[in-house]
Design an enzyme around this catalytic site. Sequence first.
Site, short mmCIF file in Angstrom:
data_model
loop_
_atom_site.label_atom_id
_atom_site.label_comp_id
_atom_site.label_asym_id
_atom_site.label_seq_id
_atom_site.Cartn_x
_atom_site.Cartn_y
_atom_site.Cartn_z
N GLU A 52 25.82 15.51 14.39
CA GLU A 52 26.78 14.50 14.02
C GLU A 52 26.33 13.33 15.11
O GLU A 52 26.52 13.49 16.44
CB GLU A 52 28.22 15.19 14.33
CG GLU A 52 29.33 14.38 13.62
CD GLU A 52 30.55 14.82 13.89
OE1 GLU A 52 30.79 16.24 13.72
OE2 GLU A 52 31.30 14.21 14.31
N ASP A 63 39.76 7.19 19.00
CA ASP A 63 38.91 7.89 20.34
C ASP A 63 39.47 7.78 21.35
O ASP A 63 40.28 6.92 21.71
CB ASP A 63 37.47 7.47 20.10
CG ASP A 63 36.64 8.14 19.01
OD1 ASP A 63 36.45 9.13 18.87
OD2 ASP A 63 36.10 7.14 18.11
N TYR A 177 36.45 19.58 8.19
CA TYR A 177 36.89 19.31 9.66
C TYR A 177 38.01 19.62 10.06
O TYR A 177 38.92 18.96 9.71
CB TYR A 177 36.27 17.90 10.03
CG TYR A 177 36.31 17.69 11.32
CD1 TYR A 177 36.87 17.69 12.37
CD2 TYR A 177 34.84 16.74 11.85
CE1 TYR A 177 36.82 17.42 13.62
CE2 TYR A 177 34.83 16.19 13.03
CZ TYR A 177 35.62 16.61 13.93
OH TYR A 177 35.62 16.22 15.15
#
Lengths: 272, 394
Positions: A52, A63, A177
């Site tokens: 990834e 993030d 995910y």
Amino acid sequence: MHQDNKIDITFRNLRAAGKKVFIPFITAGDPDIEATYLIAKEMIRNGADLIEFGVPYSDPSMDGPVIMRADKRALESGTRIQNIFDLVEKLSTEHPETPFLLLLYYNSVFVYGLEKFFEAAEKAGICGLIIPDLPLEERSEAQPTADAHGIYLISMVTPTSGERAEQICKTARGFLYCVTSLGVTGARKSYEISFTEYFDKLNAFSSIPKCAGFGISDPEQKRRIEKFCDGTIVGSAIVRRIEECIAADMSHADIAKQIGIQVSGFTGGKAL
Amino acid sequence: MNENNCGRYGPYGGRYSGETLMHALQELEDAYRKAQKDPAFGEEYARFLREYAGRPSLLYHAERMSRDLGTTVYLKREDLNHTGAHKINNVLGQALLAMRMGKKRLIAETGAGQHGVATATAAAYFGLECDVFMGKEDMIRQSLNVYRMELLGATVHEVTDGTATLKDATSEALREWSRRVDDTFYVIGSVVGPHPYPEIVRDFQRVIGDEIRVEMLEKHDRLPSALLACVGGGSNAMGTFYPFIGDPSVRLMAAEAGGEGVESGRHAATVAAGTTGVFHGMKSLFLQDDEGQITPVYSISAGMDYPGIGPEHAYLHDTGRAEYFSITDDEAVDAFEYLSRMEGIIPAIESSHAVALLTKMKSEFTPDDIVVVTISGRGDKDVEAIGRYRGKIR
């Protein structure tokens, strides 16, 4: 018609062999695109099943600090989206069995132009995109283009998804995910959820392969979590190691070697 | 959970959020829909505006300014609200929602500090925990407001990422919300962010325009010729414009931050120089490069130093219903001094952009026209910075 997506083939094969999938994440272009190429090769050699790549963004609002700093380094080294397409194209020629995914903010796709982006992504051999800020409700503008180019939009589910989880599971492609903790990306010492309960619920909705991510920092944690699912995704822990190597002024080849060693710790695969 | 077209303004708006917050956004929307249908909520909100914020705010006939500019000028005095700006209108509404939802803690982003102060004020009043995220640059520019927030019991978190201004504070507030979403209510300060925020903030700010309409009809038995307001994210402008969108005779004019001039590249003029993108949960206009990287913005005004604009503004611009103009730092500082001397009213540097727009466009109006300028906040917080800008302090 497109061939089978390599993501499906990889999960099918590993499931048949009774193995867990390991997906490392690194930011493309950190510290520069050449280094990313060498690091990716070492990760594959040491047992990474899928790779990834994060597309660096100026304002990564989902993030944590480790990936924020990596994005900054990658942008400062001049990384552009075309460089990432070129990187993946080269890697997928050399490693035709490994599926490559991009993790990116939707703006990177949208401003590039949907058709133009997916066309270039397909040509590069990209199998799937993980777009954390494109939830199910907003998918319709990108889904037809993604389908036309045989690229999966990988869905994320979180402990706060609640009743949304069912629909997410049922529409997921490739793999799901599964975010295992709240907050942004980054390593964590402990988890607040019951994995049994979380994955039991998701398994009841769909048999699609499930990979756990967010906050997995060491091989022991990985082994504990993967008992409950099909595989794991490790990002910030690897990116942090890259950062340490950069701080120690290592050459690109040495950084790649170090990350190879780290990945083999997770996969139990070959090192050196 | 099918196709969701709510929160769309033409192609703009939407809910481009991480999965971790999707449930919370739906929960907020559900709570808001319930509150909208509940007369008790409306009454409680109106009572807080009246008894705590000090509304209705004055619609002041600026006679000297009118003579000077050759038209009839009214100022909508949001600067007279408790805490000194329009921000309190929205914060009281959202804090009441937070109480209804049983949340224990308010978080907010702030640029100039006015929204942070308003949020800290509401948190103090309701006995809620409060954390405010503010860019390091803005903490320097607006140090007085930092202390005001602390005085009110809030914790102010310094944000050093990126350009260390409002956009970075907003990103950090979003991160914090996803870290602790269960008991936290994110009080967004402008008509930006994922649905339902742009709608909620607009609805809580429309009191500005609603009051203008009532007073205009009472005093003049007609609607104003034009409404002028400054726009960063765009909440005071949206609140001013919204009740008049269906009245084509009323010109809607917004002043955005031209910084050192749009051609200089150092500005925050999103409509003038922005393109369509997706950021901070919404599709709208943003200042960004050809790969969607957000470009650094600049304005003398910390409150307008943001690389985007609310999605409904982007739509009002596309349809031509509202007009957007760039006002430079110099023009805004001139207007800051102009209003101080002409009317004895020191406006916020943000609001000074709207005043500057009127002085710049005065030739478009006659004495028969009535123009209303929203003075979104008071200028005490800016006095020191403007003094330095003019070389009068230190």
